[in-house]
Write an enzyme that holds these catalytic residues in place. Structure first.
Site, PDB file in Angstrom:
ATOM      1  N   GLN A 110       1.300  -1.179   0.164  1.00  0.00           N
ATOM      2  CA  GLN A 110      -0.319   0.069  -0.133  1.00  0.00           C
ATOM      3  C   GLN A 110       0.809   0.904  -0.073  1.00  0.00           C
ATOM      4  OE1 GLN A 110      -3.422   0.619  -0.649  1.00  0.00           O
ATOM      5  NE2 GLN A 110      -2.471   3.275  -0.135  1.00  0.00           N
ATOM      6  N   PHE A 111       0.643   2.344  -0.503  1.00  0.00           N
ATOM      7  CA  PHE A 111       1.594   3.665  -1.318  1.00  0.00           C
ATOM      8  C   PHE A 111       0.929   4.073   0.207  1.00  0.00           C
ATOM      9  CE2 PHE A 111       1.505   7.912  -1.365  1.00  0.00           C
ATOM     10  CZ  PHE A 111       2.328   7.752  -3.160  1.00  0.00           C
ATOM     11  N   TYR A 115       4.038  -1.203   7.167  1.00  0.00           N
ATOM     12  CA  TYR A 115       3.458  -1.975   7.708  1.00  0.00           C
ATOM     13  C   TYR A 115       3.190  -2.832   7.290  1.00  0.00           C
ATOM     14  CZ  TYR A 115      -1.866  -2.428   9.385  1.00  0.00           C
ATOM     15  OH  TYR A 115      -3.034  -2.820   9.262  1.00  0.00           O
ATOM     16  N   VAL A 136     -11.396  -2.617   7.530  1.00  0.00           N
ATOM     17  CA  VAL A 136     -11.942  -2.234   8.392  1.00  0.00           C
ATOM     18  C   VAL A 136     -12.772  -0.979   9.085  1.00  0.00           C
ATOM     19  CG1 VAL A 136     -13.001  -4.487  10.019  1.00  0.00           C
ATOM     20  CG2 VAL A 136     -11.305  -4.522   8.704  1.00  0.00           C
TER      21      VAL A 136
HETATM   22  N1  CAA Z   1      -0.407   5.119  -5.804  1.00  0.00           N
HETATM   23  C1  CAA Z   1       0.393   6.599  -6.845  1.00  0.00           C
HETATM   24  N2  CAA Z   1       0.598   7.496  -6.311  1.00  0.00           N
HETATM   25  C2  CAA Z   1       0.033   8.320  -5.025  1.00  0.00           C
HETATM   26  C3  CAA Z   1      -0.923   7.090  -4.153  1.00  0.00           C
HETATM   27  C4  CAA Z   1      -1.279   6.075  -5.087  1.00  0.00           C
HETATM   28  N3  CAA Z   1      -1.793   5.477  -3.902  1.00  0.00           N
HETATM   29  N4  CAA Z   1      -1.965   8.721  -3.259  1.00  0.00           N
HETATM   30  C5  CAA Z   1      -1.132   8.832  -3.447  1.00  0.00           C
HETATM   31  N5  CAA Z   1      -0.382   8.672  -4.571  1.00  0.00           N
HETATM   32  C6  CAA Z   1       0.423  10.385  -5.204  1.00  0.00           C
HETATM   33  C7  CAA Z   1      -0.729  11.589  -5.310  1.00  0.00           C
HETATM   34  O1  CAA Z   1      -0.943  12.154  -6.214  1.00  0.00           O
HETATM   35  C8  CAA Z   1       0.489  12.632  -4.841  1.00  0.00           C
HETATM   36  O2  CAA Z   1       1.231  12.610  -5.965  1.00  0.00           O
HETATM   37  P1  CAA Z   1       1.945  14.384  -6.396  1.00  0.00           P
HETATM   38  O3  CAA Z   1       3.399  15.054  -5.188  1.00  0.00           O
HETATM   39  O4  CAA Z   1       2.273  14.275  -7.778  1.00  0.00           O
HETATM   40  O5  CAA Z   1       0.738  15.411  -5.985  1.00  0.00           O
HETATM   41  C9  CAA Z   1       1.526  12.066  -3.908  1.00  0.00           C
HETATM   42  O6  CAA Z   1       1.642  10.368  -4.228  1.00  0.00           O
HETATM   43  C10 CAA Z   1       1.657  12.242  -2.351  1.00  0.00           C
HETATM   44  O7  CAA Z   1       0.341  11.635  -1.758  1.00  0.00           O
HETATM   45  P2  CAA Z   1      -0.403  12.428  -0.883  1.00  0.00           P
HETATM   46  O8  CAA Z   1      -0.631  13.184  -1.034  1.00  0.00           O
HETATM   47  O9  CAA Z   1      -1.555  11.419  -0.206  1.00  0.00           O
HETATM   48  O10 CAA Z   1       0.733  12.497   0.370  1.00  0.00           O
HETATM   49  P3  CAA Z   1       1.016  12.755   1.902  1.00  0.00           P
HETATM   50  O11 CAA Z   1       2.529  13.210   2.589  1.00  0.00           O
HETATM   51  O12 CAA Z   1      -0.208  14.149   2.847  1.00  0.00           O
HETATM   52  O13 CAA Z   1       0.164  11.356   2.378  1.00  0.00           O
HETATM   53  C11 CAA Z   1      -0.106   9.731   3.252  1.00  0.00           C
HETATM   54  C12 CAA Z   1       0.737  10.470   2.152  1.00  0.00           C
HETATM   55  C13 CAA Z   1      -0.759   9.916   4.917  1.00  0.00           C
HETATM   56  C14 CAA Z   1       1.077   7.830   3.497  1.00  0.00           C
HETATM   57  C15 CAA Z   1      -1.019   9.116   2.587  1.00  0.00           C
HETATM   58  O14 CAA Z   1      -1.025   8.705   1.348  1.00  0.00           O
HETATM   59  C16 CAA Z   1      -1.919   7.916   2.551  1.00  0.00           C
HETATM   60  O15 CAA Z   1      -2.838   8.083   4.158  1.00  0.00           O
HETATM   61  N6  CAA Z   1      -2.233   7.029   2.474  1.00  0.00           N
HETATM   62  C17 CAA Z   1      -3.151   5.791   2.705  1.00  0.00           C
HETATM   63  C18 CAA Z   1      -2.339   5.476   3.261  1.00  0.00           C
HETATM   64  C19 CAA Z   1      -3.347   3.473   3.856  1.00  0.00           C
HETATM   65  O16 CAA Z   1      -3.799   3.304   3.303  1.00  0.00           O
HETATM   66  N7  CAA Z   1      -3.310   3.163   5.425  1.00  0.00           N
HETATM   67  C20 CAA Z   1      -4.089   1.993   6.017  1.00  0.00           C
HETATM   68  C21 CAA Z   1      -4.731   2.769   7.074  1.00  0.00           C
HETATM   69  S1  CAA Z   1      -5.645   1.984   7.477  1.00  0.00           S
HETATM   70  C22 CAA Z   1      -4.379   0.511   7.622  1.00  0.00           C
HETATM   71  O17 CAA Z   1      -3.526   0.086   7.154  1.00  0.00           O
HETATM   72  C23 CAA Z   1      -5.359  -1.362   7.959  1.00  0.00           C
HETATM   73  C24 CAA Z   1      -5.320  -2.051   7.111  1.00  0.00           C
HETATM   74  O18 CAA Z   1      -4.608  -3.181   7.242  1.00  0.00           O
HETATM   75  C25 CAA Z   1      -5.739  -1.699   5.709  1.00  0.00           C
END
Ligand code: CAA
Length: 249
Positions: free
Chosen positions: A150-151, A156, A189
């Site tokens: 996951q990005f 994790y 979840v």
């Molecule tokens: N794939 C490719 N590129 C991506 C992307 C993805 N999935 N998501 C974001 N990007 C890109 C954005 O488009 C952005 O590009 P630019 O700089 O060119 O504009 C760049 O990456 C930065 O993205 P963000 O604005 O999201 O970066 P940020 O620093 O503000 O946030 C982050 C980073 C906090 C990690 C955020 O991306 C995030 O919350 N990601 C999801 C993490 C996630 O899924 N967590 C799950 C938590 S729950 C859990 O973990 C339980 C479980 O088991 C499922």
């Protein structure tokens, strides 16, 4: 004489998924002990009262599962009070989401210590008892993000993928002794952990789930109950996905 209730330990047992697992195992007649971090003592006390109000007798125990010594002390205390543990659900987990280029060493090690090293710390301290008893159930709560990455979750995803490696290796060591070891890999979840995500990121993820909704904690607890049941002793080394179709393999 009635059979003595099986003792089940759920690490991270007062959290969103952990609570539902405790409820489910308690309703199935287990003597459930919910582990929580020592700093959450007040929350745990309230949690115990809430379970009692539901008619469920669940115990709580404080321990930092990222510490081997603390985990050993916890297991000994449970054994002294209730007898050996038959069912272990390794459910304690944290996130420290950051793009890798911004990730600090502490954000890496905290997640590896709590999510992965805890499996060694807790399981090692009760494994011999399970082998000796000729019965045991170890259920590791991993994540879809350990299966597909996951990005923003290099830490994790690494820990969660490592959990299933542990499952497969240990399943082989327990197989001839009546001890099964399995992984459950939830998708997203409805808990405080996903609630803490940025709303736009969360909404984009939910839109990509074939079922178009997050899981309820009960969806995960049901899978755990299946793997914990006496009659499912031929399932071992498995990774059971509960992810609404988010990842299939
Ligand atoms: N794939 C490719 N590129 C991506 C992307 C993805 N999935 N998501 C974001 N990007 C890109 C954005 O488009 C952005 O590009 P630019 O700089 O060119 O504009 C760049 O990456 C930065 O993205 P963000 O604005 O999201 O970066 P940020 O620093 O503000 O946030 C982050 C980073 C906090 C990690 C955020 O991306 C995030 O919350 N990601 C999801 C993490 C996630 O899924 N967590 C799950 C938590 S729950 C859990 O973990 C339980 C479980 O088991 C499922």
């Amino acid at each position: 004489m009635a059979e003595r209730a099986k003792v089940a330990l759920v690490t991270g047992g007062i959290g969103g998924i952990g609570t539902e697992i405790c409820r489910r195992l308690a309703r199935q007649g287990c003597l459930v002990v919910a582990n929580h971090h020592p700093v959450e003592q007040d929350v745990a006390d309230a949690w115990k009262r809430e379970r009692a109000a539901e008619g469920l007798e669940c115990e709580t125990v404080a321990a930092d599962v990222s510490s081997f010594e603390d985990s050993a002390r916890m297991v000994e205390a449970i054994k002294a009070q209730h007898g050996p543990i038959s069912i272990l659900v390794n459910c304690a987990g944290i996130t420290r989401d950051k793009t890798f280029k911004k990730m600090e060493p502490s954000q890496w090690t905290d997640v590896i210590n709590v999510n992965l090293n805890s499996l060694f710390n807790v399981t090692r301290n009760l494994w011999d008892d399970m082998l000796e008893a000729g019965f045991g159930r170890v259920i590791n709560i991993s994540s879809v993000n350990g299966q597909r990455g996951q990005f923003g979750q290099a830490n994790y995803s690494a820990a969660k993928a490592g959990m299933h490696g542990f499952t497969m290796a240990l399943a082989q060591e327990g197989a001839a002794k009546g001890v099964t070891v399995n992984t459950v890999s939830p998708g997203y979840v409805e808990t405080a952990m996903t609630e803490a995500m940025r709303e736009d990121v969360r909404e984009a993820i939910v839109a990509g789930i074939p079922m178009r909704r997050m899981a309820k904690p009960a969806d995960i607890a049901s899978a755990v109950a299946f793997l914990a049941a006496d009659e499912n002793g031929y399932v071992t080394g498995a990774n059971l996905p509960v992810n609404g179709g988010l990842f299939m393999h």
